[in-house]
Design an enzyme around this catalytic site. Sequence first.
Site, PDB file in Angstrom:
ATOM      1  N   HIS A  32      41.064  12.471 110.758  1.00  0.00           N
ATOM      2  CA  HIS A  32      39.831  12.056 111.153  1.00  0.00           C
ATOM      3  C   HIS A  32      39.698  10.488 111.204  1.00  0.00           C
ATOM      4  CE1 HIS A  32      35.024  12.561 110.887  1.00  0.00           C
ATOM      5  NE2 HIS A  32      35.509  11.145 111.234  1.00  0.00           N
ATOM      6  N   HIS A  34      38.199   6.881 113.806  1.00  0.00           N
ATOM      7  CA  HIS A  34      37.353   6.316 114.888  1.00  0.00           C
ATOM      8  C   HIS A  34      38.221   4.791 115.195  1.00  0.00           C
ATOM      9  CE1 HIS A  34      33.747   8.306 113.974  1.00  0.00           C
ATOM     10  NE2 HIS A  34      34.095   8.353 112.796  1.00  0.00           N
ATOM     11  N   LYS A 118      34.288  18.131 118.356  1.00  0.00           N
ATOM     12  CA  LYS A 118      33.643  17.499 117.350  1.00  0.00           C
ATOM     13  C   LYS A 118      32.180  17.944 117.605  1.00  0.00           C
ATOM     14  CE  LYS A 118      32.628  15.004 113.740  1.00  0.00           C
ATOM     15  NZ  LYS A 118      32.990  13.991 113.132  1.00  0.00           N
ATOM     16  N   HIS A 155      30.570  17.202 111.667  1.00  0.00           N
ATOM     17  CA  HIS A 155      29.569  16.260 110.812  1.00  0.00           C
ATOM     18  C   HIS A 155      28.695  16.841 110.212  1.00  0.00           C
ATOM     19  CE1 HIS A 155      28.177  12.223 109.832  1.00  0.00           C
ATOM     20  NE2 HIS A 155      26.936  12.954 109.545  1.00  0.00           N
ATOM     21  N   HIS A 193      34.685  14.711 106.221  1.00  0.00           N
ATOM     22  CA  HIS A 193      34.456  13.836 105.052  1.00  0.00           C
ATOM     23  C   HIS A 193      33.351  14.392 104.110  1.00  0.00           C
ATOM     24  CE1 HIS A 193      31.367  13.333 108.396  1.00  0.00           C
ATOM     25  NE2 HIS A 193      31.843  12.842 109.081  1.00  0.00           N
ATOM     26  N   ASP A 266      38.079   8.806 108.035  1.00  0.00           N
ATOM     27  CA  ASP A 266      37.078   8.206 108.806  1.00  0.00           C
ATOM     28  C   ASP A 266      36.955   6.976 108.734  1.00  0.00           C
ATOM     29  OD1 ASP A 266      34.595   8.689 110.077  1.00  0.00           O
ATOM     30  OD2 ASP A 266      33.400   8.990 108.227  1.00  0.00           O
TER      31      ASP A 266
HETATM   32  O1  DOR Z   1      29.902   5.909 108.622  1.00  0.00           O
HETATM   33  C1  DOR Z   1      30.014   6.655 109.666  1.00  0.00           C
HETATM   34  N1  DOR Z   1      30.523   6.047 110.745  1.00  0.00           N
HETATM   35  N2  DOR Z   1      29.880   8.105 109.968  1.00  0.00           N
HETATM   36  C2  DOR Z   1      30.069   8.629 110.934  1.00  0.00           C
HETATM   37  O2  DOR Z   1      30.059   9.762 111.161  1.00  0.00           O
HETATM   38  C3  DOR Z   1      30.262   7.959 112.049  1.00  0.00           C
HETATM   39  C4  DOR Z   1      31.081   6.363 111.957  1.00  0.00           C
HETATM   40  C5  DOR Z   1      30.988   5.759 112.929  1.00  0.00           C
HETATM   41  O3  DOR Z   1      31.530   6.101 114.091  1.00  0.00           O
HETATM   42  O4  DOR Z   1      30.797   4.339 112.961  1.00  0.00           O
HETATM   43 ZN    ZN Z   2      33.832   9.677 111.340  1.00  0.00          ZN
END
Ligand code: DOR
Ligand code: ZN
Length: 368
Positions: A32, A34, A118, A155, A193, A266
């Site tokens: 997971h 980003h 997702k 989520h 998470h 995450d």
């Molecule tokens: O803290 C987070 N940031 N939780 C999420 O679910 C998304 C992520 C983000 O994309 O910034």
């Molecule tokens: Zn995330």
Amino acid sequence: MAGPIPAQSSFATAGESSPASRLSLRRPDDWHVHLRDGSLLQAVAPATARQFGRAIVMPNLNPPITTVAAAVAYRERIYAALPDGAAFTPLMTAYLTDTIDPAELERGHAAGVFSACKLYPANATTNSAAGVSDLAKLTRVFETLERIALPLLIHGEVTDGAVDIFDREAVFIERHLEPLLRRHPGLKVVLEHITTAEAADFVAAAGPQLAATITPHHLHINRNALFQGGLRPDLYCLPVAKRERHRLALVAAATSGNPKFFLGTDSAPHPRHAKEAACGCAGIYNAPYAIESYAMVFEAEGQLGRLEAFASEFGPRFYGLEPNPGQITLVREPHTVPPRLHANDAAGVAIALVPFHAGAVLPWRLLD
Ligand code: DOR
Ligand code: ZN
């Protein structure tokens, strides 16, 4: 599904009584992450590729990744952002909306593009406005995922304003996850998470269709950290960190050797100016020191020997993939995490990122 693995030692020690000085692991995966897009992608992708063989890449771009074509194009941009020779495979995901066509998911799966889907409850977090407003609208999608064995990543927070933010995960499990698993017993689900003892207990007790990822930050911090010495935007993420008893439950789950719990950072970078703002973004940027961060937690529990399974074996097992070839090596060499990392935006203007553990000394260092 296999039960808990026994604690084992897979690292070299200088002698019986001294602690390990080197730790070699099969190359781990991040289930997971980003990676963002544009200049931020350029800035952060190398850190993930340095540690991990593969990563499940979140689709919450703006606009979100809802088609096979968009995922293929994003995957190309990720490859283009990697250093030459990086042995890293991005695993793409589809962003579920109320109106997504299950046939598109099936096509993406058949083409080897989508590794998972997702589910963001609408407005639960960053770029989730196009997310799902009502799980009942996705019955055909869930039936398709069940049939083609494409994992559903959730989520798990309700967005009901009447529910306290610290209770939103536990309420989601009760109101939505438990009924969903009952309605679709063949659906493979990852509760992403996790942040609560309720989630750890629920996942451990559920059948093999359900697993969970655990972040480094939720293993290190509880909600006090958000207010330590003042408001700490760098430690704000969603789901937000909970009480200490929840952190302890997550540490116990991660280090238990139960294959239902595996690594998912995450890592969610936002430029410092977007976090240190009147309405700051949620997300912790932990990618640069992720494996070192997990190693600290496993070592503190006396379970370093279980790190490899958590980081490199249980994830691929759940996804039906082979573990990575190759290894990474950590050395015991205390080093200080920089307070800021710097990148340039598309216009060449410097942006700062605050990494998790900023300014702290980490005992383990990943060798290049
Ligand atoms: O803290 C987070 N940031 N939780 C999420 O679910 C998304 C992520 C983000 O994309 O910034
Ligand atoms: Zn995330």
